[in-house]
Design a protein around this motif. Structure first.
Motif, PDB file in Angstrom:
ATOM      1  N   LYS A  76       0.841  -1.198   0.000  1.00 45.25           N
ATOM      2  CA  LYS A  76       0.000   0.000   0.000  1.00 45.25           C
ATOM      3  C   LYS A  76       0.875   1.247   0.000  1.00 45.25           C
ATOM      4  CE  LYS A  76      -3.859  -2.168   2.461  1.00 45.25           C
ATOM      5  NZ  LYS A  76      -4.729  -2.104   3.661  1.00 45.25           N
ATOM      6  N   ILE A  77       0.695   2.044  -1.045  1.00 46.47           N
ATOM      7  CA  ILE A  77       1.428   3.302  -1.143  1.00 46.47           C
ATOM      8  C   ILE A  77       1.026   4.249  -0.012  1.00 46.47           C
ATOM      9  CG2 ILE A  77       1.695   5.394  -2.528  1.00 46.47           C
ATOM     10  CD1 ILE A  77       3.378   3.193  -3.575  1.00 46.47           C
ATOM     11  N   GLU A  78      -0.235   4.187   0.412  1.00 44.58           N
ATOM     12  CA  GLU A  78      -0.694   5.081   1.469  1.00 44.58           C
ATOM     13  C   GLU A  78       0.084   4.867   2.761  1.00 44.58           C
ATOM     14  OE1 GLU A  78      -2.550   3.063  -0.262  1.00 44.58           O
ATOM     15  OE2 GLU A  78      -3.693   4.399  -1.589  1.00 44.58           O
ATOM     16  N   ASP A  79       0.350   3.604   3.098  1.00 44.11           N
ATOM     17  CA  ASP A  79       1.115   3.329   4.316  1.00 44.11           C
ATOM     18  C   ASP A  79       2.559   3.819   4.179  1.00 44.11           C
ATOM     19  OD1 ASP A  79      -1.142   2.151   5.315  1.00 44.11           O
ATOM     20  OD2 ASP A  79      -0.511   0.089   4.857  1.00 44.11           O
ATOM     21  N   LEU A  80       3.143   3.607   2.999  1.00 41.39           N
ATOM     22  CA  LEU A  80       4.511   4.084   2.780  1.00 41.39           C
ATOM     23  C   LEU A  80       4.573   5.600   2.867  1.00 41.39           C
ATOM     24  CD1 LEU A  80       7.458   3.542   2.003  1.00 41.39           C
ATOM     25  CD2 LEU A  80       6.764   3.632  -0.393  1.00 41.39           C
ATOM     26  N   MET A  81       3.609   6.309   2.272  1.00 41.48           N
ATOM     27  CA  MET A  81       3.597   7.759   2.339  1.00 41.48           C
ATOM     28  C   MET A  81       3.413   8.253   3.772  1.00 41.48           C
ATOM     29  SD  MET A  81       4.293   9.318  -0.386  1.00 41.48           S
ATOM     30  CE  MET A  81       3.874  10.867   0.392  1.00 41.48           C
ATOM     31  N   ASP A  82       2.650   7.513   4.556  1.00 41.35           N
ATOM     32  CA  ASP A  82       2.474   7.870   5.965  1.00 41.35           C
ATOM     33  C   ASP A  82       3.810   7.839   6.692  1.00 41.35           C
ATOM     34  OD1 ASP A  82       0.965   8.578   8.229  1.00 41.35           O
ATOM     35  OD2 ASP A  82       0.869   6.484   8.864  1.00 41.35           O
ATOM     36  N   HIS A  83       4.618   6.812   6.414  1.00 40.70           N
ATOM     37  CA  HIS A  83       5.926   6.690   7.066  1.00 40.70           C
ATOM     38  C   HIS A  83       6.931   7.698   6.487  1.00 40.70           C
ATOM     39  CE1 HIS A  83       4.435   3.260   9.164  1.00 40.70           C
ATOM     40  NE2 HIS A  83       4.361   2.485   8.096  1.00 40.70           N
ATOM     41  N   ILE A  84       6.878   7.956   5.177  1.00 43.65           N
ATOM     42  CA  ILE A  84       7.796   8.920   4.569  1.00 43.65           C
ATOM     43  C   ILE A  84       7.568  10.312   5.150  1.00 43.65           C
ATOM     44  CG2 ILE A  84       8.374  10.115   2.425  1.00 43.65           C
ATOM     45  CD1 ILE A  84       7.886   7.526   0.935  1.00 43.65           C
ATOM     46  N   THR A  85       6.305  10.706   5.242  1.00 41.42           N
ATOM     47  CA  THR A  85       5.990  12.033   5.760  1.00 41.42           C
ATOM     48  C   THR A  85       6.364  12.150   7.226  1.00 41.42           C
ATOM     49  OG1 THR A  85       4.125  12.077   4.208  1.00 41.42           O
ATOM     50  CG2 THR A  85       4.197  13.777   5.897  1.00 41.42           C
ATOM     51  N   ALA A  86       6.113  11.095   8.003  1.00 36.48           N
ATOM     52  CA  ALA A  86       6.488  11.123   9.419  1.00 36.48           C
ATOM     53  C   ALA A  86       8.001  11.185   9.589  1.00 36.48           C
ATOM     54  CB  ALA A  86       5.931   9.889  10.118  1.00 36.48           C
ATOM     55  N   TRP A  87       8.735  10.589   8.650  1.00 36.88           N
ATOM     56  CA  TRP A  87      10.206  10.633   8.722  1.00 36.88           C
ATOM     57  C   TRP A  87      10.743  12.042   8.464  1.00 36.88           C
ATOM     58  CZ3 TRP A  87      14.039   6.930   9.624  1.00 36.88           C
ATOM     59  CH2 TRP A  87      15.347   7.316   9.293  1.00 36.88           C
ATOM     60  N   ALA A  88      10.129  12.764   7.505  1.00 29.66           N
ATOM     61  CA  ALA A  88      10.679  14.039   7.062  1.00 29.66           C
ATOM     62  C   ALA A  88      10.044  15.260   7.730  1.00 29.66           C
ATOM     63  CB  ALA A  88      10.543  14.169   5.543  1.00 29.66           C
ATOM     64  N   ASP A  89       8.794  15.143   8.176  1.00 32.14           N
ATOM     65  CA  ASP A  89       8.061  16.300   8.680  1.00 32.14           C
ATOM     66  C   ASP A  89       7.736  16.100  10.155  1.00 32.14           C
ATOM     67  OD1 ASP A  89       6.532  18.512   9.104  1.00 32.14           O
ATOM     68  OD2 ASP A  89       5.077  18.124   7.508  1.00 32.14           O
ATOM     69  N   ARG A  90       8.311  16.936  10.989  1.00 30.96           N
ATOM     70  CA  ARG A  90       8.080  16.777  12.432  1.00 30.96           C
ATOM     71  C   ARG A  90       6.695  17.252  12.858  1.00 30.96           C
ATOM     72  NH1 ARG A  90      12.302  19.987  15.683  1.00 30.96           N
ATOM     73  NH2 ARG A  90      13.669  18.942  14.195  1.00 30.96           N
ATOM     74  N   THR A  91       6.010  18.014  12.021  1.00 27.12           N
ATOM     75  CA  THR A  91       4.671  18.489  12.366  1.00 27.12           C
ATOM     76  C   THR A  91       3.583  17.508  11.959  1.00 27.12           C
ATOM     77  OG1 THR A  91       4.414  19.667  10.257  1.00 27.12           O
ATOM     78  CG2 THR A  91       5.466  20.864  12.076  1.00 27.12           C
ATOM     79  N   TYR A  92       3.961  16.437  11.274  1.00 28.39           N
ATOM     80  CA  TYR A  92       2.966  15.487  10.754  1.00 28.39           C
ATOM     81  C   TYR A  92       2.620  14.457  11.825  1.00 28.39           C
ATOM     82  CZ  TYR A  92       0.912  11.842   7.817  1.00 28.39           C
ATOM     83  OH  TYR A  92       0.083  10.887   7.280  1.00 28.39           O
ATOM     84  N   GLN A  93       1.332  14.185  11.971  1.00 28.14           N
ATOM     85  CA  GLN A  93       0.852  13.161  12.896  1.00 28.14           C
ATOM     86  C   GLN A  93       0.549  11.893  12.106  1.00 28.14           C
ATOM     87  OE1 GLN A  93       0.779  13.395  16.189  1.00 28.14           O
ATOM     88  NE2 GLN A  93       1.527  15.525  16.120  1.00 28.14           N
ATOM     89  N   ARG A  94       1.315  10.839  12.398  1.00 25.43           N
ATOM     90  CA  ARG A  94       1.160   9.604  11.641  1.00 25.43           C
ATOM     91  C   ARG A  94      -0.187   8.955  11.949  1.00 25.43           C
ATOM     92  NH1 ARG A  94       6.117   5.502  11.694  1.00 25.43           N
ATOM     93  NH2 ARG A  94       5.791   5.757  13.921  1.00 25.43           N
ATOM     94  N   LYS A  95      -0.799   8.390  10.894  1.00 32.01           N
ATOM     95  CA  LYS A  95      -2.101   7.756  11.059  1.00 32.01           C
ATOM     96  C   LYS A  95      -2.000   6.508  11.916  1.00 32.01           C
ATOM     97  CE  LYS A  95      -3.595   9.480   6.537  1.00 32.01           C
ATOM     98  NZ  LYS A  95      -4.043   9.112   5.167  1.00 32.01           N
ATOM     99  N   ASP A  96      -0.964   5.697  11.658  1.00 30.88           N
ATOM    100  CA  ASP A  96      -0.770   4.471  12.433  1.00 30.88           C
ATOM    101  C   ASP A  96       0.111   4.796  13.640  1.00 30.88           C
ATOM    102  OD1 ASP A  96      -0.606   1.930  13.388  1.00 30.88           O
ATOM    103  OD2 ASP A  96       0.461   1.079  11.657  1.00 30.88           O
ATOM    104  N   SER A  97      -0.501   5.362  14.662  1.00 29.18           N
ATOM    105  CA  SER A  97       0.260   5.805  15.833  1.00 29.18           C
ATOM    106  C   SER A  97       0.820   4.648  16.639  1.00 29.18           C
ATOM    107  CB  SER A  97      -0.627   6.670  16.730  1.00 29.18           C
ATOM    108  OG  SER A  97      -1.783   5.951  17.129  1.00 29.18           O
TER     109      SER A  97
END
Length: 448
Positions: free
Chosen positions: A226-247
């Motif tokens: 799932k690209i959506e799960d990968l994008m969730d992790h990519i954004t959480a890796w690079a953006d400190r203001t992002y709240q990951r969906k799979d907490s």
């Protein structure tokens, strides 16, 4: 009888003699063994120290061999920059060099020692090459590769500070009034984090879908990816203001929460496998690029940017653009869209479809460029068993910019200087330690 008894008594009272010659032999053998062990240990230590010294010498040779190759690569980029300046602007038409030949100044891999078994090489040229390599004093071998970074998608474009800024096309150069009107008619698109993430997700999905179509085994293995799960992790890796969906996800490697500095960090993103990384990595960069260069991008990137183009049409596009007999490189962004309107069935004589594509790219914060200014230099040097690798990102500046923006921290010329801050005749005062820029700016460098 008395004599016999007396002899027996005398023999019984005398102690038997012991032979001590074997003890001396044992002591000699033991001493020789100890000396042999000591000599062997000393010899081993001497050999190890010698090997360490030779290895250290090889490391030094490999290091400076890699630095020499790096400086040669910078020289090639400078030569490309200088020659390119003679083919455009006020000097247009002075030197007529096809773009394919001009790009080979930096794109052709450099190998040392230079091969002398090339078919068609004249004996005199072969002798000159061999003489140069003998007199150069360079021991070992290296490969120097310069790649276009603007041909790839910037992984950091999900962050506002790395999004490309729109600007008028560099060629053909419009008049100042026309440029102002064009810029006023096309206001800059405000950055949208959701649109930027969707743009990267769509780009990665197109690359993944192309792999699924060409490799059925790969498609069967990663059909649940799932690209959506990968994008969730990519954004959480690079953006400190992002709240990951799979907490509740357990991270094996702690999230960096900062921009990607090297592409190898992309491999550490959760759920990233070796196969997925090998698929995405050649089409991604972390360098701050002005946009995606339509003259250097590969076929996979083209199909990801323009999903409506078919595989046969993309292959025909590459054949047309990279023609060895004609200069079919695109001189402007509009020339690229005109090609799509003429040769791609989905956009055939349909300006509305082209406008829709332009609008889609604008919403996805994707900008197209036709000139290369971002390069990646990769050096691999070997001296016996030692290896040194240099990776660097280099930005070329325009000739005018390099003269107008001196580096204040450059080493000043030690020759006779005018008075500090003295203004030249008819000019303005310059900083005391400022020297003109070389036109090449190293934005990132690491030595391995």
């Amino acid at each position: 009888i008395l004599k016999a008894s007396w002899g027996r008594s005398m023999s019984s009272t005398q102690a038997p003699k012991k032979n001590s010659s074997g003890i001396a032999l044992f002591i000699v053998i033991a001493a020789m063994s100890v000396l042999s062990i000591i000599v062997t240990e000393f010899t081993y230590i001497a050999q190890v120290n010698q090997r360490i010294a030779y290895d250290a010498l090889d490391q030094v040779k490999a290091h400076y061999l890699a630095k020499s190759a790096f400086k040669l690569s910078l020289l090639r980029l400078k030569a490309y920059q200088q020659l390119k300046s003679l083919t455009g602007g006020q000097n247009a038409g002075v030197v007529a060099v096809p773009r394919q030949l001009l790009d080979k100044i930096w794109s052709f891999p450099l190998i040392y020692p230079f091969p002398t078994t090339i078919p068609g090489l004249m004996p005199a040229d072969r002798e000159r090459i061999e003489k140069f390599q003998k007199e150069s004093g360079l021991e070992g071998n290296f490969t120097a590769l310069i790649e276009s970074e603007s041909s790839k998608y910037n992984l950091n474009m999900i962050l506002a500070q790395f999004a490309p800024q729109p600007s008028p096309s560099p060629s053909p150069s419009p008049s100042p009034t026309q440029a102002d009107q064009k810029q006023a008619s096309q206001p800059s698109q405000p950055f949208s984090p959701e649109a930027a993430r969707k743009s990267l997700a769509d780009y990665l999905w197109q690359l993944l879908n192309q792999k699924f179509e060409s490799d059925q085994d790969f498609a069967a293995e990663y059909r649940d990816f799932k690209i959506e799960d990968l994008m969730d992790h990519i954004t959480a890796w690079a953006d400190r203001t992002y709240q990951r969906k799979d907490s509740g996800f357990h991270d094996v490697v702690a999230l960096k929460q900062a921009p990607f500095y090297t592409l190898s960090e992309f491999h550490m993103v959760p759920t990233m496998s070796d196969d997925i990384y090998d698929l995405f990595a050649p089409n991604l960069t972390v360098s701050t690029t002005p946009g995606i260069n339509v003259n250097t991008m590969n076929e996979a990137t083209l199909r990801a940017l323009v999903p409506e183009i078919t595989k046969d049409e993309s292959a025909e596009f590459m054949k047309f653009r990279d023609s060895q007999t004609e200069d079919n490189s695109f001189k402007s962004e509009d020339a690229f869209f005109e090609y799509l309107m003429t040769n791609v069935a989905h956009f055939k004589d349909s300006k509305s479809a082209i406008d829709e594509l332009k609008k889609s790219m604008t919403n996805r914060h994707i900008r197209l460029v036709v000139d290369e200014t971002q390069f990646k230099i990769t050096i691999r040097a070997h001296a016996n068993q030692a290896t040194r690798i240099i990776e660097a990102l280099v930005t070329t500046e325009s000739t005018e910019q390099s003269h107008k923006q001196p580096y204040a921290d450059d080493i000043p010329d030690q020759r006779q200087q005018p008075a500090p801050n003295a203004a030249p005749p008819g000019g303005t005062a310059q900083p005391q330690n400022a020297t003109p820029s070389s036109g090449l700016k190293i934005t990132f460098m690491r030595i391995l």
